[in-house]
Structure formats: structure tokens, C-alpha cells
Design an enzyme around this catalytic site. Structure first.
Site, mmCIF file in Angstrom:
data_model
loop_
_atom_site.group_PDB
_atom_site.id
_atom_site.type_symbol
_atom_site.label_atom_id
_atom_site.label_comp_id
_atom_site.label_asym_id
_atom_site.label_seq_id
_atom_site.Cartn_x
_atom_site.Cartn_y
_atom_site.Cartn_z
ATOM 1 N N GLY A 1 0.794 -1.225 0.000
ATOM 2 C CA GLY A 1 0.000 0.000 0.000
ATOM 3 C C GLY A 1 0.824 1.272 0.000
ATOM 4 C CG HIS B 1 -6.397 -7.362 -3.970
ATOM 5 N ND1 HIS B 1 -5.428 -6.399 -3.953
ATOM 6 C CD2 HIS B 1 -5.756 -8.525 -3.859
ATOM 7 C CE1 HIS B 1 -4.250 -6.965 -3.811
ATOM 8 N NE2 HIS B 1 -4.428 -8.266 -3.755
ATOM 9 C CE LYS C 1 -3.669 -8.414 -0.154
ATOM 10 N NZ LYS C 1 -2.608 -9.364 -0.567
ATOM 11 N NE ARG D 1 5.920 -10.388 -0.039
ATOM 12 C CZ ARG D 1 4.616 -10.216 0.127
ATOM 13 N NH1 ARG D 1 3.870 -11.198 0.621
ATOM 14 N NH2 ARG D 1 4.005 -9.091 -0.202
ATOM 15 N NE ARG E 1 -3.533 -9.371 6.574
ATOM 16 C CZ ARG E 1 -2.635 -8.998 5.682
ATOM 17 N NH1 ARG E 1 -1.795 -8.018 5.969
ATOM 18 N NH2 ARG E 1 -2.577 -9.574 4.494
#
Lengths: 510, 168, 510, 168
Positions: free
Chosen positions: C171, C214, C243, C298, C344
Site C-alpha cells: 500500500g 482484489h 488487507k 514470497r 489480522r
């Protein structure tokens, strides 16, 4: 999602410990409100504070509280409960309790009282199974009336034989008899144990199956005549007929055998019009002959391994069935994925003949991360009471295959840290290191055969680990000395004391 | 200072300390470690980079510890002068083995003996129930019952003395 | 299980926080020994005491420790590390670090430096994708050199447009431009932000996709030319391009679209000879047109939802690939089962503009039971340092379908109790109650659209809950008064004080 | 006794207590509850059978609490006579809003002002970084910088006073 109008909006959980919490979890997920009952010894137990409502039903002893049918019915009526979930143990296989619920218009989440009676008495269950063409272990179809009769029947069947309490369960009221001289003691002891544990002293005799595997099939039946099986659980690792570790799939059975046994399990359940979740236990001998052993007309302790392998929430299914909904799965949808293993974590002293070790839990650091599930009722600061079962949690791992699942068990046992009470964690760690277990080559003789290996023996490389224990204790002692000699503590937290101590520079002389 | 672990008595000496970096010797072997307390009673020790954890619970006088480290449990005692004296006394006491102690909290189910009874090695003196299991406590050698401190139905704590014996 | 001789027996994890612990877990399960690195601020962090070995690599600031390539390489060489796992963030997409590992004969667990360079620079990535026939968002294929050029290009493409840092990520260095007057500020700010964050100030322009989703595809490639995709993750719930919640499968995409996008994702990865685990991010507009956005070379923060739905351990796969083994799965074996959602959990004050809230964790009671996974590095007594990311854990649920997964989220958020630091748990709870989320009707505009609803507003029924808070505080206050007035405490534990207090009979006067 | 929760001040009175069974009134409404401490700072409250949990953290003087209960967080203060007096004083102080306080631990990134500077409402006085995010602190009304207590690069604690202002 469905047009079905739910009748069940509030459930009383007539149990305690991990299973009460586990049932409430599924209720909460279904937006069903939960009512706990508790004994006077259980005010701080997790099921009490986890529930939406909680009511005391009596004194500490189970017979005065968790087995007190009328007190429980009273709470259910007074607080407008729609249904009762009995969990396992306590009243879960008590048909009188089912009847009392029915009489009061409360849904009992489980089979009917009639089904329970048919399968609860082992002699009656044998008869029904023989009629339904389900193989049973050779033995008597009736209770024994005297020592003389017992000796006669044993001699007829041929040793070794198993003497069993008709109402038995959980390893109680069972005796292995090797020869005629042992019959009398076994008969009398089993009868008295059965009477005190189950209120009934009927005992009967079965052929002893050699090198047997204890393999059970989970079944689900609804009120519309549908029954499916949810594959097997391997439960052969037992100590004194108490399961310690269970896994699914069984490393012993083949796809062909799974299919055969599953079909028989469905036949067995259909023979007694089974509704709800139940378990058909089989003994499987070394030649893969299988025999009906008994049916458990309730949820099993080890149900999570089935849930993990099939991706099905059995408690939700139980509630939906009790609410009158048809099964949400068809037999052909049931596909096993990966491998699950459950370990029972108990507050007991494995080095002192598994003596129960109730007490205050000081630390309770549970493993987390990929492939781990903990069904527990323990928390830090909780004092495990002396009145109930020593099992405090179940540790379940899932992985893509059996090897990975065992690898994962090693990792999660290392993460699991409980202090304040003794537990069997180190003992379980030794079990999963035994090559016969790792290779999946074991039967119910496993614990007997490996008793020696499973003993805690200090190894040659112990000194290094001992020195670490010495260092930790010694440093802790010093910090506490320091603290007592200074009085400028505005914050009494031990970690802060440590940090202050850490700031001291230079050499410190003790 | 002496520290007892199981049956071993180790000589421990603190050599130096700089913040979390501590140098000490145990039975002559030198350790240079980085030690920190993670939370109360939980230590992280780095010994040349090797990471060890130890969780301990303290006795009331902060001198006895139960320590868990890497799948082993240890009883550790810090032996100062007072403890040394008590230990010598206790050694003598212990040999006599003249009492029955409850190893766990529980309830007395039955006491099949009375004061003055003579017991043979292996006879049951008392039965305690905890967590749905009954445990019988048997005497380790021939003896006579001197005093019974509890009654059937009593709740007892861990380490409570239940019966005094007179060894024959 | 395989004849393959493992080269990787010791892995250094060049990271911290939950991802370092998560990687170590899979290493431990593979009996690979683990080496942690830590900064001076991280001595008590979980990854340090969870590892087999741990070495300090520098001061608190990331540039002096976790980004200090030579210090990390030194530790790896000195302690005979076979491979390095970079996690996400820090050095995970730094091709110079990959080169340094290669030079020292250390396996880097991830793609080659060349692949990383091709995909790390967004302008270069676009070029490669266009060549490989993967659709990209209309825009420039080169960096902008001046404000004037930026204005010209924006006018050509037509507003709204996105201005992006070529090296950007997370971001940072991104600006939405609605009209010509905004171009200059956006261009200059993005350039300076990009320079300070990524050490490069190249920026470029893309058409802004309206009402975009997304959606990203997980891919795995091995060193033998095989590439498969592991289906999608829906990541549209973002605040400031960060996110917050991710789910799999996406409620928006169809089986047909999944197949198409999956194929393009595999093509994209093959075009750059991808080896290891990677992610192809797409923007999908409301008409279900999809465009390549960028590739993350990754592991992603949100990788666990893919693991839960597919039953695959991505870290194990990464290590096996790096060890030279061929992929253990074929595309046709990849079948999604059930539904997973990740939240999260961050130490931040959601009511104060999401200001970070580092501090000491006093209680950390994590949810457990069926269908829950916690990837965390938090523990009671841990002091979250101020230097790093505020994310302390990831809460992942799995259930048979999306509805059940959301039901489960409600249950587990209720169980999750953290005190001592502020967290976004209550905010996340409000997100999952928004009808657009429940119905699966949302795009990246979700947080903007529902900002109002997500604010913490006291409701009319607050008084009851407030009174409970008052009672708890008041009683706690009284107990502490009691304690100070008596000095017969031989045990200072608060729960014991409480119990002594509980024993007082009769009326107590304050 | 008065207890403040958010902006509300409630009148709390303990009526009786028998073991864990407590009767009290809050703003005249009577509660008969069964309350127990599960672990330090965690309470279980049964109010006519309805089960509530509250987790609290205490301030150093045990008079201020942060309480979590059912997805809400509360700041609760016990108001004894001393607190009452301080609260009255603080009300006056607060209106002046004459200092900038760090709301979190962090590092001072920049201080774009110096003593004697005159600021307009909304001007940035100091920038703090924590957890990879920078936060600018702006003044709420026109003022003059009276004293700066920290320097760029300093680490600061939560609730630390950073700058004193002179309000215009």
C-alpha cells in the site's frame, strides 16, 4: 439456508468439562443460546462462564448434581429450554433421563429411550445384532446366575474369555480370564464393581479375541430412516481399557474392510431405528475378522478425529437431527481426507501409576498454528476439582498423511506447557516415539507390550538438561533474594523485578 | 552454593553478571549464558546460541522448585545453611518412614485399620479417592498404627499426614 | 517416505513475529533444525525462544538487524546453516540478499534473483506479462520522468488513474488521481514516499479499475519446470490498501472464472521460470474482467486460508521445492474443500484512527476448538516493541461453507480476549456483521462505503453491559481495600485473596 | 460511592454480601449477583443466571480500570474523596489543554517547532513513529510553544508529557 423452522433455540448442556464447552461452541455458532448446569465445586469451571446462562444443580458429588435428573429437568423447565444435550458420561446413556425429557416436552439430543435400552444392555445388544446379521464375538446371550454357571460357560467357550458387565462401559466391570482357577474371583469382583458403578450386577461371557484391534465406526441416523457411516477410528492404544490415543483412518484396515464394516455398522444402527450420532465398536482380530462389541448411543470423547478427517461438525449434525432435519450428507459424499490423531491430556502422575493429580493450573500454554485443535476446559488460575474426571483437554492434530500427523504431534507436544499440576504429556511423547506406533503396527496389547519402554528413564545426556533446570532455579532464587533486600519496588510484577535486575551492571557478589 | 536436583547435589557458583549475560559454574563446568524471564516463572536461556526454555513453580519460601525443561520434570532445591541442617535431619526422619502422607488432594474412602493394629508389609492402611479413582495406600514394612489423624469421608490436601506408624 | 536425500537440515529464518514462528513450526515437523535471528529489542520475542538456536544481529531498527544482510549471512555461515527462509517483508523480495546467499553456498528458499528482479519491478513485470499473454491494466510500460509527462499520460488514459511506485508494496507509494489538478501533488508525494520506503523513486501510471476486487492466486513451481495454481484468495477488504480480512474461495468468482484465472496465473509464473511459492495478484472488475496487478515472489500473510481449504502446508512445500524435489501435487489433485477466512489481529486503537498500540500483553486467551487456527507470536507477559509491525496474530477459521465460517468467526471472536494492549478485535467483529459482507457482496470499496457503520457507537442497550463493568471494577476495588487492611496473607496470589474474601460470611460494611 | 464509566457517573452501593453472593445497587437499580474471580483480573458474574465475563486491568493505585466486557471496552474510575477533588481540578486543567501528551510509546521523528513559536489551530507540533507508522500531533487551538521536553530521536513512553503550550 434452509426453509426448515428451527424448534431448537435454547439448549441445556447436562455436562461439564471439555465436552460441555465443545457442545456450547457449536450451539453458539448456530446462534442457539446455551444453558450450563454446575455443581457447587464447579462455579469457576469454564463451561459455567462460557455459557449464556448457568445454574447450580447441587453439591460436588456427581450423584447430587450432574446425575440429579429432577434438578436438571427443573432448570430446563424454569428457563424455557428447548432441548438437552447430554454430552458423554453422566446421563448420556440413561434412558430414564430421556423419558423424563420427553414427558416434559423437552427434546433430548440423542436416540430414543427404546433404542438406548436395546443397545445399552450388552446382552440385549448382542441379540439384536445377531438378528440383524452383524457378526458378534462368540459367547453367552444371557446373564450368569452363579459362579458354577460361569465356570461351566467359560469351559465351554474355551480360554481365554472376557467376563463383562452388561451395563458396563469405560473399562469398568471387565475381567480377562485365562483359566478356570481365575473364574470365581473375576465373577465376584466384576459383579460388585458393576453394581457400584452402574447399579446393576448382570455379567456375561465372551470369547477373548486375540491381538485385537479396537476399531469403531461413527454413524449418523435421522428421524426419516436415513443412516450413514462416517468411517472408522482406531482406538487400540488403551491402558486398563481406557483409551489414550485414537487415530483416523486406522493404519490397520483396508479400503475393502472399511466398506464391509461400514455397511455392517449402518445395518446395526438401522436394526435399532437409530437417530442421532452413535458409535459401533468392533473388535478386529489379526486376520481382519471383525465382531460387534457394543454400541455407544452418544457422542464419543474421540469424535474430533472424525470431524477433522471428514470436515463435518458432529455436534451441529446432532442438533439438526434432533430438530427433525434430514441428514445433510449422503454416504457417497463421505470422503476421508488426510489423517487425524487425538491425545487425551490428563492431570495425572504418569510416574506414580497414573495417580490423579488435581490442583491449580499455573501456566497453560496451548499449542497453536497449522493443523492443531485443542478441545479443553483448562485455563490459567483454574483449580481442577477432585471430584471428576482427570482429563483436562484433548489435543488433536490433522495432516495430509499419517507420517506428517506424527511429525506434527512431536511439534505440538513440545509447545504444550502446563505447570502447577502434573500431566501425562511426557508419557504421551514417549508413546509416539515407540517404533511399533510409528509404523502403525499395534493392537490393544500395545501398552502392555511397551510398558517398559514407556517408563520414564533418565538418560545419559540428562546432565545438560539438568543444568538448565539448575540455572533457571538458581537465578530465580537470586532475583527473589535481591527483591527482599531492596524496597524501592513500585511495581511488584515478577517480570519487572527481572528487568530491574537485568539492569544491574558489573559483577554481582552473592 | 549447593543446589539439589533429584538425587544429585550440584555445586553452583555465580562468577559474573552483566545485564542478562551471566557466567556461572556448575560442578566446575563453566556456563556463559544469556538468560531472560519471559513471564513469571518462565525463563529463556541461550547457551552459546542454543535456545532452552524452563518453566518453574516456586514453593512458598522460594527455595524449592518444580522445573519443566524439554519433556523432563525436575524437583530442584536451593540448599542454604538452614536447608542443609533440615536436610540432614530429614534424612534421618525419612529412613524411619513412620507416617503415611496423602500424595494428592482427595477424599478418604475407608480406613480398614484402627490404632494399635499390627500390619504386615503390603497391608492396606487407607484408601483415598480422587477423580473417580480409588488408590489404596499400603505399608512398606511391618508396623503398628500409632495415630490416625483423619476419618472416613474427610477431604484431605496433598502432603497431609494421615497416619503415624510405629515401625516394628 | 522418499528416496530423495535431503540437503536442507538446518534453516535460518530471516524474520520475526508470527511468520518466523509459523515457518519454524513446519521446520520442526520436518525435523529440520531452526536458527532464529533477533534484534536487541527482540530478546524476549517468541521466535527467539521457540527456535533451536538464536543469534542477535543488531540494534532495534530493522535496517540494523532484520535488513542487515551481511550480519545475517555471517550467522548463517558461522553456524552451518543449509538454507535461509525469508518469510514475508524484510528481505523476502530483495534479490541482492538472494545473490549473497548463492555466493556463500546457502540455499535461498524462494525464487531466483533473476525471477525476483523481473517481477519485483512492476514496470518490468507488466512487460513480461504482456509478452506471456496475461491481461494487464491499461497504462504506461515505463517510469515517468516529470510532472509534465505524468499529466500528459493521465490525460491520455482518462481519469481516474492510479499512480504507483515501481518497487512498491504493502500500500506504500500508491495514489488515486481523480482529475488533472491532483496529478502534481500525487506524483511528487508518491516519488518521495517510494524513495524513502524502497530506495527507488520510479513511478508509473495505470487505469483505475472501478469497483475492483482484489483476488490473488497462489502458485507453486518447482525446479523441474512444473507449475500449478492453488486457487484464489479474495482480499478486497482493505483499509488504506492494507488487507484486513481475506477469504477463500472468493464469493465473487465462478468456477469458470477460477479456471481461466488459474490458467493465466500458471502462465504468468511459467513466463518467469518461477520456483517456489508465489502469488499472482489480479484486479477483477464488476464485469468479471481480470487484470494482472503484480506478483509477490514470497509467502503471503494470508497463505493459511489456502492451506486450510486445500489441506496443504505451503511452508513444507517451499522447503521441499528449495531442496530440489518435484512438486508433490498435480493440478488435478487440487480440490477446494469448505471455506476459510482470516482476520489480522493488530495492536492498534481502532477508535483513534488505528494508531499503533504497542505495550505489555497482560492476558492472551486465544480461541480454540473445532475449525480455528491461530498463527500468533503473542504470549502473556510479552511486551510488544514499538519498532515493528502492529500485527500480533492471525485468526483463521475453516468450516464446511461460507455461512458456517462466518458463524464460527462470531464464536471465536467472542473467545479471543487480550488485555493490556488495545486491539482491533471489536472492529473486526463489526466488519463481519455488515450485511454486504455477510452476503458476500463487496469489493475494495467496502471499508470506504461502510466507514460510518464500522465506527464504535454506544447503543441504547449499553447500560446493562456498563453496569457489569462497574460491578467488576467495584468489587475488585473492594477486595484490594480488604487486602491492604489485613496482613495475614501468606499467599499473595490475587485469586487467593479473592477466595479468602469469598469466605467472609454475613453482611460486609464498606 | 461514585464510579465513573466513560462520561457517566454512577452511584454504587453495596447492600450485602454472603460469600460470592453480592447484592448491590447501581443508580438505584438493585442487582443480586453471584460473582467470582477466575484468575487475576478476570471475573465471572451470574446475574439471575445470565453469565457475564469481565476482564480488567488496574492502574497502579487500583482506582482506575480498563474493562473489557462483551465486545466493549470501558474506562472505569472509582471516585473516592481524593479522586473527587482531583477530578474537579482536572476538569479545569483539561479545558486549558496546555500540553501535548504521547498517547503511545514511540520515537520522536521530528519537532518542527521551537520554544516561542506561535501556532495556529491544526498546525503540527510533533511527529512520533511507532510500529512503522508516523503520527503527527496537531494543536487543537492557537497557542505558543512554552517548553519542549523531548528531542528528536528520543524514545518516549505512553502518557509522557512532550510539550507545554501557552494558549492564546
Amino acid at each position: 439456508m434452509q426453509a426448515h423452522m428451527r424448534k431448537i433455540k435454547k439448549v441445556l448442556i447436562a455436562n461439564r468439562g471439555e465436552i460441555a464447552v465443545r457442545i456450547m461452541r457449536s450451539c453458539k455458532e448456530m446462534r442457539i443460546s446455551t444453558v450450563a448446569i454446575f455443581s457447587e465445586a464447579d462455579r469457576t469451571a469454564k463451561h459455567v462462564w462460557y455459557a449464556d446462562e448457568a445454574y447450580c444443580v447441587g453439591e460436588a458429588a456427581s450423584k447430587d448434581s450432574y446425575l440429579n435428573i429432577e434438578r436438571i429437568i427443573d432448570v430446563a423447565k424454569k428457563h424455557n429450554v428447548d432441548a438437552v444435550h447430554p454430552g458423554y458420561g453422566f446421563l448420556s446413556e440413561n434412558s430414564h433421563f430421556v423419558q423424563r425429557c420427553n414427558e416434559e416436552g423437552i427434546i433430548f439430543i440423542g436416540p430414543s429411550a427404546e433404542t438406548m435400552d436395546m443397545m445399552g444392555d450388552k446382552i440385549s445388544a448382542r441379540k439384536h445384532m445377531i438378528k440383524a446379521d452383524v457378526p458378534v464375538v462368540p459367547g453367552t446371550e444371557k446373564g450368569l446366575n452363579s459362579v458354577e454357571e460361569a465356570i461351566e460357560v467359560c469351559n465351554q467357550i474355551g480360554y481365554p474369555v472376557m467376563l463383562k458387565a452388561s451395563m458396563g462401559g469405560g473399562g469398568k466391570g471387565i475381567r480377562l480370564i485365562q483359566n478356570e482357577t481365575e473364574v470365581k474371583d473375576a465373577y465376584l469382583n466384576a459383579k460388585s464393581e458393576s453394581l457400584s458403578s452402574f447399579g446393576d450386577d448382570t455379567v456375561y461371557i465372551e470369547k477373548f479375541v486375540e491381538e485385537p484391534h479396537h476399531i469403531e465406526f461413527q454413524i449418523l441416523g435421522d428421524n426419516h430412516g436415513n443412516v450413514i457411516h462416517l468411517c472408522e477410528r482406531e482406538c487400540s492404544i488403551q491402558r486398563r481399557n481406557q483409551k489414550i490415543l485414537e487415530e483416523s483412518p486406522s493404519p490397520f484396515i483396508t479400503d475393502e474392510l472399511r466398506k464391509q464394516m461400514g455397511e455392517k455398522a449402518v445395518m446395526a444402527a438401522k436394526a435399532v431405528n437409530y437417530s442421532g450420532a452413535g458409535t459401533i465398536e468392533f473388535l478386529v482380530d489379526k486376520h481382519r475378522n471383525f465382531y460387534f462389541l457394543e454400541m455407544n448411543t452418544r457422542l464419543q470423547v474421540e469424535h474430533p478425529i472424525t470431524e477433522e478427517v471428514l470436515g463435518i461438525d458432529l455436534v451441529k449434525e446432532q442438533i439438526k437431527i434432533a430438530d427433525g432435519m434430514p441428514l445433510s450428507h449422503r454416504q457417497e459424499d463421505i470422503v476421508q481426507r488426510g489423517h487425524a490423531i487425538e491425545l487425551r491430556i490428563c492431570a495425572e502422575d504418569a510416574d506414580m501409576n497414573f495417580m490423579p493429580a488435581p490442583g491449580l493450573i499455573k501456566k497453560n500454554l496451548e499449542p497453536t498454528g497449522i493443523g492443531v485443535r485443542i478441545d479443553s476446559y483448562a485455563y490459567e488460575g483454574y483449580e481442577i476439582p477432585i471430584y471428576y474426571d482427570p482429563m483436562i483437554s484433548k489435543l488433536i492434530v490433522w495432516a495430509t498423511n499419517r507420517t506428517y500427523a506424527i511429525d506434527r504431534l512431536h511439534r505440538v507436544l513440545e509447545e504444550y506447557k502446563i505447570t502447577g499440576v502434573k500431566t501425562n504429556i511426557n508419557y504421551l511423547k514417549r508413546i509416539i516415539e515407540v517404533p511399533d506406533f510409528v509404523n502403525g503396527k499395534y493392537d490393544t496389547g500395545f501398552i502392555g507390550k511397551h510398558g517398559e519402554e514407556l517408563q520414564n528413564k533418565g538418560s545419559q545426556t540428562e546432565t545438560e538438561k539438568e543444568n538448565i533446570a539448575i540455572i533457571a532455579s538458581y537465578m530465580d532464587y537470586i532475583i527473589n533474594l535481591e527483591e527482599n533486600s531492596s524496597n524501592d519496588n513500585n511495581d511488584n510484577r515478577p517480570t519487572n523485578r527481572w528487568r530491574n535486575f537485568g539492569l544491574h551492571k558489573g559483577v554481582l557478589r552473592i | 552454593m549447593e543446589v539439589q536436583i533429584g538425587n544429585r547435589v550440584a555445586e553452583v557458583e555465580l562468577i559474573s553478571k552483566e545485564g542478562n549475560f551471566v557466567c556461572l559454574s556448575i560442578d566446575g563446568e563453566q556456563y556463559e549464558i544469556d538468560i531472560t524471564m519471559l513471564e513469571d516463572g518462565v525463563y529463556s536461556i541461550l547457551n552459546n546460541g542454543k535456545s532452552y526454555n524452563a518453566e518453574l513453580t516456586r514453593s512458598d519460601d522460594n527455595k524449592e522448585y518444580k522445573v519443566n525443561a524439554a519433556f523432563s520434570s525436575y524437583d530442584v532445591k536451593i540448599i542454604d545453611e538452614k536447608a542443609k541442617y533440615l536436610r540432614m535431619r530429614k534424612d534421618t526422619d525419612d529412613r524411619q518412614d513412620n507416617k503415611i502422607i496423602s500424595p494428592m488432594p482427595g477424599k478418604i474412602v475407608s480406613i480398614p485399620v484402627k490404632v494399635g493394629d499390627t500390619l504386615s508389609k503390603g497391608d492396606t492402611a487407607i484408601v483415598i479417592e480422587a477423580m473417580k479413582m480409588q488408590n489404596s495406600f499400603k505399608v512398606a514394612s511391618d508396623c503398628t498404627i500409632r495415630e490416625i489423624l483423619v476419618a472416613e469421608g474427610d477431604a484431605v490436601n496433598a502432603n497431609q499426614v494421615l497416619i503415624h506408624l510405629e515401625l516394628n
